[in-house]
Design a protein around this motif. Sequence first.
Motif, mmCIF file in Angstrom:
data_model
loop_
_atom_site.group_PDB
_atom_site.id
_atom_site.type_symbol
_atom_site.label_atom_id
_atom_site.label_comp_id
_atom_site.label_asym_id
_atom_site.label_seq_id
_atom_site.Cartn_x
_atom_site.Cartn_y
_atom_site.Cartn_z
ATOM 1 N N PRO A 229 -66.297 -12.693 9.616
ATOM 2 C CA PRO A 229 -66.866 -14.080 9.781
ATOM 3 C C PRO A 229 -67.472 -14.151 11.287
ATOM 4 N N ASP A 230 -66.847 -13.399 12.132
ATOM 5 C CA ASP A 230 -67.033 -13.533 13.569
ATOM 6 C C ASP A 230 -66.144 -12.494 14.231
ATOM 7 N N ILE A 231 -66.986 -11.518 15.030
ATOM 8 C CA ILE A 231 -66.379 -10.661 15.648
ATOM 9 C C ILE A 231 -65.860 -10.885 17.150
ATOM 10 N N VAL A 232 -66.040 -11.961 17.574
ATOM 11 C CA VAL A 232 -65.502 -12.320 18.739
ATOM 12 C C VAL A 232 -63.994 -13.068 18.671
ATOM 13 N N ASN A 233 -63.811 -13.566 17.414
ATOM 14 C CA ASN A 233 -62.436 -14.209 17.188
ATOM 15 C C ASN A 233 -61.179 -13.203 17.108
ATOM 16 N N GLU A 234 -60.462 -13.391 17.974
ATOM 17 C CA GLU A 234 -59.237 -12.347 17.861
ATOM 18 C C GLU A 234 -58.513 -12.492 16.674
ATOM 19 N N PHE A 235 -58.574 -13.698 15.987
ATOM 20 C CA PHE A 235 -57.658 -13.568 14.727
ATOM 21 C C PHE A 235 -58.495 -12.568 13.974
#
Lengths: 346, 346
Positions: free
Chosen positions: A67-73
Amino acid sequence: MVKLSDVARLAGVGVGTASRAISGNGAVSPESRRRVLAAAEELGYRPNAAARALRERRTRAVGLLLPDIVNEFYTASAAVIQSDLDDAGYQLVVGVTGNDPRAERHAVRTMLDRQVDGLIHVPVDPHVELPADLPAVQLNRHSDPLRVSAVVSDDVAGVGELTSAVIGAGHTDLVAVIGAPEFSTSRDRLAGYRRAVAAAGIPEAGAAPAERPAAGRRSRVLTGPFTSQWGYDALTGIAGDRPQALIALSSRLMMGVLRACGDLGLRIPEDISVAGLGDPEWFSVWRPGITTFAPALADMGHHAATEVLRAIEEGPAAGAPRLERLPGRVRVRGSVQGLGAAPAPV
Amino acid sequence: MVKLSDVARLAGVGVGTASRAISGNGAVSPESRRRVLAAAEELGYRPNAAARALRERRTRAVGLLLPDIVNEFYTASAAVIQSDLDDAGYQLVVGVTGNDPRAERHAVRTMLDRQVDGLIHVPVDPHVELPADLPAVQLNRHSDPLRVSAVVSDDVAGVGELTSAVIGAGHTDLVAVIGAPEFSTSRDRLAGYRRAVAAAGIPEAGAAPAERPAAGRRSRVLTGPFTSQWGYDALTGIAGDRPQALIALSSRLMMGVLRACGDLGLRIPEDISVAGLGDPEWFSVWRPGITTFAPALADMGHHAATEVLRAIEEGPAAGAPRLERLPGRVRVRGSVQGLGAAPAPV
DNA sequence: CTGTTAGCGCCTTCAT
DNA sequence: ATGAAGGCGCTAACAG
């Protein structure tokens, strides 16, 4: 571009022999092998991946849809996946869905065009079309009913344990802030929360003050998007009637909650206890440390990678798709009144 | 797998016509085009990327080499790159270097094997071998002397401005904590810091207390790895002789510094002022907010993507490789005594 | 405007 | 054990 035939010529053998010598498939005399390898070395030969893919009908590439390449999750799992794939000689192609079903369809299609050998993805739309013969595994979230195998965190157990700990610390007036119920993660986390709350005999109230039950014993659930902003709005919205403890069920939500605490002048844990989900490094640096349920993101990535690689190399698993729920860990720090060790352990 | 010849047969034309109709290259009668497109649609035809790559000698894939896929400092740029490439019809292949030259060589080689059309990378070893004809651009760090074009943050100016602000707030006893000097980022940041310190006439002292110059006017520089741990060790190491203000020149370093402040019981900014570099969301949620120089990571990603795409489609730029230094922004919050607005703006 | 054809670089039978 | 040859799916060049 030096090609196999160049190597073969220099080694004084046919391309067939050169191919066999380099790939290791098929018998080659030791002498031929030596000369082919030497020639390849000298010429700096590197096989052409496109030609090989065309011929072998496999690319040795695996797609990863996040979903999002920045979210460390997500990237915490992605890092392990990258490493595992690399060890197995596979390359990682990344696509981003932004939690948007349209973008997801687009990303899936380009992955297929690329003929990736397998796909690991955090699903957005439970109904995305995937070719039945493509080895795929869902990560973190899962469609329901299950269509392909999935590797997720056991949030039901984890959030249950977390919530029980909060209740065990003496809190009976709780609020849970959670993301959109379309996602299995939201449902699982909420289920874990509610199970613990119900086990303690705490009734769930509507958001309206009028419904407030026996003073000090109630649970409220606030649902919205998985964003920092929603965490902020959720807490400020109930600031006039605030709970003893608030559980923010994602690190993004927690970010907003903490910001709201700052703006409202609420001290943690004196004025309000908070607990979260996920464990970015700053959770432990924060004073007091944030008590949280930390999913085993690295494990999840590892299991997902292992499963796609297995499916790619051994074909589809026998039987129905499997749902693997991996246990995480509750980390107790100082943000819950009465729970934490004195100087908030790491 | 439905192939082009299937489409052609269904449309009642030759494969050449079908190819032209679908790619748009070459003239096709409106009637043929219509029928080809309809046939393709009906069959769900998707071109085979491997075959196309083999034939066209280009893959429409771009490699991105990052030290660490979890660090938002890099992924913030990566997200933009992904999006820009996607818009241009290119796919992103990710490799991870872990700041290890061996891993970097390995990653470069697999990228080349994949025949990526271009490469964006955060360089580790300034001497990595890259084929001269591969469109490449360095991101964030740059080799010196420049071998390919690079897009970096103007850390000299940014850290200079940040440092001047700290000094302007009345601090004259400073410490800078910085990462390994092999990286151009370290050198640039240090240069910016030293320029500002020198401009204020503050002398640089050795780490030894003996060298301490005129009370209260000194600057110290502590060099180590770019890790949270080093930030922690750096501050605890000088806790007995602490400065008025500490500037941690990466968010990882800041993480360690803040942890150390917690363990040492130092209040920010009453006991020590701190300023950082980079701007993860938690910097602004922290109380007090962390004053920092925020490089324009999104801009950098965008410029890097634009430059590779240009180089891929128009050939190498004329003249010598260019070094682009993009300006970032100093964000003033409450962590520097005497600088911040009252309730730490976002 | 269109159909046919020759490879792109590689692996894999098939004879030898 | 080895060389020759066919073909993976596609595009570009050529002849009509």
